[in-house]
Design an enzyme around this catalytic site. Structure first.
Site, PDB file in Angstrom:
ATOM      1  CB  SER A 178      37.577  35.678  40.706  1.00 20.66           C
ATOM      2  OG  SER A 178      38.498  35.063  39.826  1.00 20.66           O
ATOM      3  CB  SER A 232      40.449  32.828  40.908  1.00 22.76           C
ATOM      4  OG  SER A 232      40.680  34.077  41.489  1.00 22.76           O
ATOM      5  CE  LYS A 243      36.991  33.962  36.816  1.00 21.68           C
ATOM      6  NZ  LYS A 243      38.183  33.616  37.627  1.00 21.68           N
TER       7      LYS A 243
END
Length: 589
Positions: free
Chosen positions: A245, A269, A169
């Site tokens: 996210s 997330s 990420k």
């Protein structure tokens, strides 16, 4: 055709001498050539169906078997040498030998791929090429991968996941020499000096990191639609969000680019994207995974590192890799007495599980969220667990939501200020919503902030009382199916009003209006269940036990007491066996 085959065979015979390969082996290569060409043609999407109803669906498997027989006839080790020979020939189907067939690749999880590499049935380079080919095919539509990471896997990789392609990420997972954008234009050209501890642990485990994934700016939303990278999309339906996210990671895994990818979780997330994309998403307890070396912990320990994956055993094995403290960390972490992977397949025992579906923010969840929990309850009951509906939530979820957003706004104000210190970025380098939340954060008094942080202990105590009578808490992960991309965009009139407030530095006065209540409803209304585990520091997992009538995943969440990761893995593996999900795969039209 015969002439061209003879030309290729001549080249192979010439190379055979250099490789000390016998004429018999060279003849086997020559025999394989037309089969390989036909096999490649069969994989071409626009090839006509063939004679009548007998198209590629009938004869492609035969070609695969024939090709496999021909390759098996050649002594082990010759194919790699032969590939370099064959690439000089325009008649050899390079794609066959450079990468694994995708239909085979997607059948394996990361643990399975690592085993293939260890057994020398496939190379790390071939797996990487397959992952890159899949990314080239689907990422233009998904927008899941936003930055390439240079990767040239060697044959000397070691570790439990040696040779397996992997994505990280683009927030909280630094890769040395590359920017970590945090989804913000302000940081897109600011390279970092060293790997994050969690990234180094993945590298040490033998994973081949080749890209970074999409997210909202600073991970501040449950959707992944930044102005820096554009929106990520859900492979189950491209009109819908993969969540946030860690939405880019989840979209990439669900689409089959990789079997597992890096994620982190400060308010849901990891679990929200897992629920949106039909994946497993475990949020560990506070302090179990590292955020160093540049940070001790994020959001006072509310944010933690993790992964999204297709299988429980991958999640378990990944946490064996990344768990544990570090020399510069704030805690000496108490590790479980056995590996997480060894918990897969173990009987979790007869559990007492409390269920709560309505919430203060969303008292009437979507019927699909209700169905998701009802389906889970049926399976759990069938497995011998005791499941009880709770008359009310075991904590004050209305107060918890306000506490979460207040600390989130203050944290975002710090993130904007920190990015400006690092890069000198002007306000225009940040998104409107980010600046608005940061302004609300700056307007929060220090006393109010400390009050909100200290109330976490009150929430934790109330949840601990619940766990005196129950082993787990069950909720939906989402209150609605995954929303459509763009659904939460500000109306034009509100954008203009916000711009005026930001330019005149008067946005702080919004804290005296209903704006915070409206933001709670807009941002948390469809995900009101996940923040509890972050503020209390308890582990929680989202499992893909339900698909809606429209074919969208909608996961359910289990929250466990302190140090309950092993219990969650045992139960998750039991549910995975009872209601398998890893073979479900989106068809991207």
């Amino acid at each position: 055709m015969a002439t061209r085959n003879a030309q290729v065979a001549a080249r192979c015979l010439a190379c055979a001498a250099a490789m000390r390969m016998g004429a018999r082996e060279a003849r086997q290569i020559r025999a394989a050539l037309p089969v390989m060409r036909r096999l490649r043609a069969a994989r071409t999407p626009d090839v006509p169906a063939g004679r009548g109803e007998r198209g590629m669906t009938e004869w492609r498997p035969k070609l695969n078997r024939r090709a496999a027989d021909l390759m098996a006839a050649v002594p082990q080790g010759r194919w790699r040498a032969r590939r370099s020979c064959a690439r000089s020939s325009s008649r050899w189907p390079d794609s066959y030998f450079d990468r694994v067939d995708f239909d085979e690749y997607r059948k394996y999880d990361a643990t399975g791929l690592a085993r293939l590499v260890a057994d020398r049935q496939v190379s790390a380079a071939e797996l990487l090429e397959t992952a890159r080919a899949r990314a080239a095919e689907v990422n233009p539509r998904l927008n899941a991968i936003v930055r390439d990471v240079p990767a040239e896997p060697s044959e000397d990789l070691t570790g439990p996941f040696a040779g397996v392609p992997f994505l990280i990420k683009d927030l909280g997972q630094d890769y040395a020499g590359l920017p970590t954008s945090n989804g913000s234009r302000s940081l897109m050209r600011h390279p970092v000096a060293q790997h994050s501890t969690v990234v180094q642990r993945w590298v040490d485990a033998g994973l081949v990191i080749f890209g970074k994934t999409n997210l909202p700016e600073f991970g501040a939303k449950a959707i992944s639609e930044s102005q820096a990278w554009g929106p990520a999309r859900n492979p189950w339906n491209l009109d819908h969000t993969p969540g946030g996210s860690s939405g880019g990671s989840a979209a990439a895994v669900a689409a089959g680019i990789v079997p597992c990818a890096g994620a982190n979780d400060g308010g849901g997330s990891t679990r929200i994207p897992a629920a949106c994309c039909g994946l497993v998403g475990l949020k560990p307890g506070r302090g179990l995974t590292p955020f160093g070396p540049d940070a001790a912990e994020m959001m006072h320990g509310a944010a933690v590192q993790g992964v999204v994956s297709r299988t429980v055993r991958d999640t378990a094995a990944m946490f064996d890799v990344i768990s544990g403290g570090e020399a510069s960390g704030p805690y000496s972490v108490a590790m479980p007495s056995q590996s997480f992977l060894s918990c897969v397949g173990e009987d979790p025992g007869e559990l007492r599980i409390g269920v709560r579906v309505p919430s203060a923010i969303t008292p009437d969840p979507d019927p699909e969220a209700v169905k998701a929990v009802e389906s889970a309850v049926r399976v759990l009951t069938g497995l011998g667990h005791h499941v009880e509906e709770l008359p009310q939530a075991p904590f004050d979820d209305a107060v918890l939501a306000k506490d979460f957003l207040l600390t989130w706004f203050v944290n975002l104000a710090w993130k904007v200020a920190d990015a400006q210190r690092l890069t000198g970025a002007p306000d225009i380098a940040f998104e409107r919503d980010t600046l608005l939340m940061a302004a609300l954060g700056r307007a929060t008094s220090s006393v109010d902030y400390v009050d909100a942080v200290n109330r976490r202990h009150e929430h934790t105590r109330r949840l601990s009382v619940f766990f005196e009578s129950y082993d787990l808490l069950l909720t939906p992960t989402l209150a609605t199916p995954p929303p459509k991309v763009g659904q939460f965009d500000l109306p034009v009139s509100l954008r203009r009003a916000t711009d005026v407030l930001l330019k005149t530095r008067t946005a702080r006065f919004l804290r005296h209006t209903r704006i915070v209540d409206d933001m709670i409803q807009d941002n948390l209304g469809w995900v009101p269940y996940t923040q509890l585990a972050n503020l209390t520091g308890r582990p929680a997992i989202s499992l893909p036990l339900h698909w809606t009538a429209d074919g969208l995943p909608l996961g359910v969440q289990f929250v466990a007491p302190l140090a309950g990761e092993s219990l969650l893995i045992r139960l998750a593996a039991q549910l995975e066996e009872a209601l398998p999900w890893s073979d479900r795969f989106p068809v991207m039209s």
